[in-house]
Design a protein around this motif. Structure first.
Motif, PDB file in Angstrom:
ATOM      1  N   LEU A 101     -16.356  35.282 -29.081  1.00  0.00           N
ATOM      2  CA  LEU A 101     -17.619  34.910 -29.718  1.00  0.00           C
ATOM      3  C   LEU A 101     -17.988  35.861 -30.843  1.00  0.00           C
ATOM      4  N   LEU A 102     -17.949  37.177 -30.565  1.00  0.00           N
ATOM      5  CA  LEU A 102     -18.498  38.136 -31.510  1.00  0.00           C
ATOM      6  C   LEU A 102     -17.754  39.459 -31.442  1.00  0.00           C
ATOM      7  N   LEU A 103     -17.398  39.986 -32.612  1.00  0.00           N
ATOM      8  CA  LEU A 103     -16.826  41.326 -32.750  1.00  0.00           C
ATOM      9  C   LEU A 103     -17.776  42.106 -33.648  1.00  0.00           C
ATOM     10  N   THR A 104     -18.105  43.371 -33.291  1.00  0.00           N
ATOM     11  CA  THR A 104     -19.223  44.070 -33.935  1.00  0.00           C
ATOM     12  C   THR A 104     -18.858  45.431 -34.529  1.00  0.00           C
ATOM     13  N   PRO A 105     -17.894  45.515 -35.427  1.00  0.00           N
ATOM     14  CA  PRO A 105     -17.502  46.819 -35.974  1.00  0.00           C
ATOM     15  C   PRO A 105     -18.364  47.236 -37.163  1.00  0.00           C
ATOM     16  N   ASN A 106     -18.302  48.547 -37.502  1.00  0.00           N
ATOM     17  CA  ASN A 106     -18.717  48.959 -38.830  1.00  0.00           C
ATOM     18  C   ASN A 106     -17.476  48.932 -39.726  1.00  0.00           C
ATOM     19  N   THR A 107     -17.628  49.318 -40.983  1.00  0.00           N
ATOM     20  CA  THR A 107     -16.515  49.191 -41.918  1.00  0.00           C
ATOM     21  C   THR A 107     -15.300  50.012 -41.489  1.00  0.00           C
ATOM     22  N   ASP A 108     -15.528  51.241 -41.039  1.00  0.00           N
ATOM     23  CA  ASP A 108     -14.407  52.104 -40.647  1.00  0.00           C
ATOM     24  C   ASP A 108     -13.717  51.586 -39.392  1.00  0.00           C
ATOM     25  N   GLU A 109     -14.484  51.082 -38.431  1.00  0.00           N
ATOM     26  CA  GLU A 109     -13.885  50.517 -37.223  1.00  0.00           C
ATOM     27  C   GLU A 109     -13.081  49.268 -37.552  1.00  0.00           C
ATOM     28  N   LEU A 110     -13.578  48.472 -38.507  1.00  0.00           N
ATOM     29  CA  LEU A 110     -12.855  47.278 -38.925  1.00  0.00           C
ATOM     30  C   LEU A 110     -11.501  47.648 -39.526  1.00  0.00           C
ATOM     31  N   SER A 111     -11.486  48.725 -40.324  1.00  0.00           N
ATOM     32  CA  SER A 111     -10.224  49.202 -40.903  1.00  0.00           C
ATOM     33  C   SER A 111      -9.254  49.636 -39.822  1.00  0.00           C
ATOM     34  N   SER A 112      -9.787  50.249 -38.764  1.00  0.00           N
ATOM     35  CA  SER A 112      -8.943  50.704 -37.664  1.00  0.00           C
ATOM     36  C   SER A 112      -8.262  49.540 -36.957  1.00  0.00           C
ATOM     37  N   ILE A 113      -8.928  48.372 -36.974  1.00  0.00           N
ATOM     38  CA  ILE A 113      -8.373  47.201 -36.295  1.00  0.00           C
ATOM     39  C   ILE A 113      -7.462  46.391 -37.202  1.00  0.00           C
ATOM     40  N   PHE A 114      -7.913  46.165 -38.447  1.00  0.00           N
ATOM     41  CA  PHE A 114      -7.234  45.192 -39.309  1.00  0.00           C
ATOM     42  C   PHE A 114      -6.619  45.776 -40.584  1.00  0.00           C
ATOM     43  N   GLY A 115      -6.830  47.068 -40.860  1.00  0.00           N
ATOM     44  CA  GLY A 115      -6.300  47.650 -42.089  1.00  0.00           C
ATOM     45  C   GLY A 115      -7.340  47.716 -43.193  1.00  0.00           C
ATOM     46  N   GLU A 116      -6.927  48.195 -44.366  1.00  0.00           N
ATOM     47  CA  GLU A 116      -7.855  48.517 -45.441  1.00  0.00           C
ATOM     48  C   GLU A 116      -8.101  47.377 -46.425  1.00  0.00           C
ATOM     49  N   GLU A 117      -7.296  46.338 -46.408  1.00  0.00           N
ATOM     50  CA  GLU A 117      -7.320  45.371 -47.504  1.00  0.00           C
ATOM     51  C   GLU A 117      -8.622  44.576 -47.617  1.00  0.00           C
ATOM     52  N   HIS A 118      -9.439  44.558 -46.562  1.00  0.00           N
ATOM     53  CA  HIS A 118     -10.652  43.747 -46.556  1.00  0.00           C
ATOM     54  C   HIS A 118     -11.824  44.413 -47.251  1.00  0.00           C
ATOM     55  N   LYS A 119     -11.763  45.700 -47.547  1.00  0.00           N
ATOM     56  CA  LYS A 119     -12.955  46.500 -47.795  1.00  0.00           C
ATOM     57  C   LYS A 119     -13.872  45.983 -48.900  1.00  0.00           C
ATOM     58  N   GLU A 120     -13.307  45.504 -49.990  1.00  0.00           N
ATOM     59  CA  GLU A 120     -14.142  45.085 -51.119  1.00  0.00           C
ATOM     60  C   GLU A 120     -14.205  43.573 -51.270  1.00  0.00           C
ATOM     61  N   SER A 121     -13.820  42.829 -50.269  1.00  0.00           N
ATOM     62  CA  SER A 121     -13.699  41.392 -50.441  1.00  0.00           C
ATOM     63  C   SER A 121     -14.322  40.616 -49.291  1.00  0.00           C
ATOM     64  N   GLU A 122     -15.371  39.856 -49.591  1.00  0.00           N
ATOM     65  CA  GLU A 122     -15.955  38.988 -48.575  1.00  0.00           C
ATOM     66  C   GLU A 122     -14.997  37.864 -48.203  1.00  0.00           C
ATOM     67  N   ASP A 123     -14.204  37.431 -49.174  1.00  0.00           N
ATOM     68  CA  ASP A 123     -13.210  36.396 -48.891  1.00  0.00           C
ATOM     69  C   ASP A 123     -12.196  36.879 -47.864  1.00  0.00           C
ATOM     70  N   ALA A 124     -11.808  38.168 -47.978  1.00  0.00           N
ATOM     71  CA  ALA A 124     -10.847  38.728 -47.032  1.00  0.00           C
ATOM     72  C   ALA A 124     -11.440  38.811 -45.635  1.00  0.00           C
ATOM     73  N   LEU A 125     -12.723  39.141 -45.549  1.00  0.00           N
ATOM     74  CA  LEU A 125     -13.381  39.203 -44.248  1.00  0.00           C
ATOM     75  C   LEU A 125     -13.476  37.821 -43.619  1.00  0.00           C
ATOM     76  N   THR A 126     -13.816  36.838 -44.424  1.00  0.00           N
ATOM     77  CA  THR A 126     -13.853  35.458 -43.921  1.00  0.00           C
ATOM     78  C   THR A 126     -12.468  35.021 -43.468  1.00  0.00           C
ATOM     79  N   GLN A 127     -11.451  35.432 -44.207  1.00  0.00           N
ATOM     80  CA  GLN A 127     -10.085  35.059 -43.853  1.00  0.00           C
ATOM     81  C   GLN A 127      -9.659  35.682 -42.536  1.00  0.00           C
ATOM     82  N   ILE A 128     -10.132  36.900 -42.266  1.00  0.00           N
ATOM     83  CA  ILE A 128      -9.849  37.532 -40.979  1.00  0.00           C
ATOM     84  C   ILE A 128     -10.386  36.660 -39.849  1.00  0.00           C
ATOM     85  N   VAL A 129     -11.632  36.199 -40.007  1.00  0.00           N
ATOM     86  CA  VAL A 129     -12.255  35.346 -38.992  1.00  0.00           C
ATOM     87  C   VAL A 129     -11.408  34.095 -38.754  1.00  0.00           C
TER      88      VAL A 129
END
Length: 232
Positions: free
Chosen positions: A111-139
């Motif tokens: 249902l829900l994953l609740t990271p901050n930016t650094d925790e998100l990088s720890s899970i998925f890598g750095e490529e998402h940081k400046e891109s909302e499209d990349a974050l949506t693509q992760i979902v």
């Protein structure tokens, strides 16, 4: 006794005679967390073997919330259990180091994953940081329902495969930030279980965080549903 007075059932909790966890924090004059240390081995006792003895309880849950204090094996078991039984599951990463325990785990239908930016990088890598499209693509790629990117006083954003919900941090005279993140998550879950939409869930999250930010420590002794509604 206090739990019983509050109507909190603890019959199925794990107890033993070892020491409880110890947490020490240094708070800056502005109320922000400067640094902290924790010492506990108790989470390691929540094993797959223990969880399997509680399946009859977990199957009746309206929602299961877990965090990355648990081992990778226990996290995987809980997520797979929720997937199999169609129970909404919320996962809180806790910290950069502990968030890495989610690497490689299937988060499909979570249902829900609740990271901050650094925790998100720890899970998925750095490529998402400046891109909302990349974050949506992760979902979309992992089958997650909601990705709640939380960044303290910078506010937070929830990403779904179709929509983005943004919310500024609550305006409040900060006394102590301890427990504010947990309070926000509790507020979100409370609203979700009430059947509120995602935007209103964020309002509840901010309201409960605001109440906790305004007191010293992580406990608001006068907290009740009516006070929460007034602060929406």
């Amino acid at each position: 006794e206090e739990c019983e007075k509050a109507g909190i059932g603890i019959n199925h909790s794990l107890t033993n005679k070892s020491s409880t966890g110890k947490y020490a924090a240094i708070i800056s004059p502005s109320g922000e967390l400067f640094t902290a240390a924790v010492s506990t081995d108790f989470e390691n006792l929540i094993t797959i073997e223990f969880l399997e003895t509680k399946t009859h309880i977990l199957k009746n849950a309206k929602l299961i919330q877990c965090d990355c204090n648990l081992s990778t094996e226990s996290l995987s078991w809980i997520i797979r259990f929720s997937q199999k039984n169609n129970i909404p599951c919320v996962v809180e990463p806790v910290s950069i180091e502990k968030a890495s325990r989610l690497k490689g785990l299937s988060l499909d239908k979570v249902l829900l994953l609740t990271p901050n930016t650094d925790e998100l990088s720890s899970i998925f890598g750095e490529e998402h940081k400046e891109s909302e499209d990349a974050l949506t693509q992760i979902v979309i790629n992992i089958g997650l329902q909601y990705l709640w990117l939380r960044n303290g006083k910078e506010g937070s954003t929830i990403y779904t495969k179709n929509e983005i919900y943004k919310k500024e941090a609550p305006t409040v005279n900060v006394v102590d930030t301890t427990g504010a993140g947990d309070a926000a998550l509790a507020g979100w879950i409370h609203a979700f279980l009430l059947g509120e939409d995602i935007s209103q869930c964020l309002n509840y999250a901010n309201a409960l965080a605001k109440l906790v930010l305004g007191v010293k420590g992580a406990i608001r002794h006068d907290l009740n549903p009516e006070i929460l509604k007034v602060n929406l």
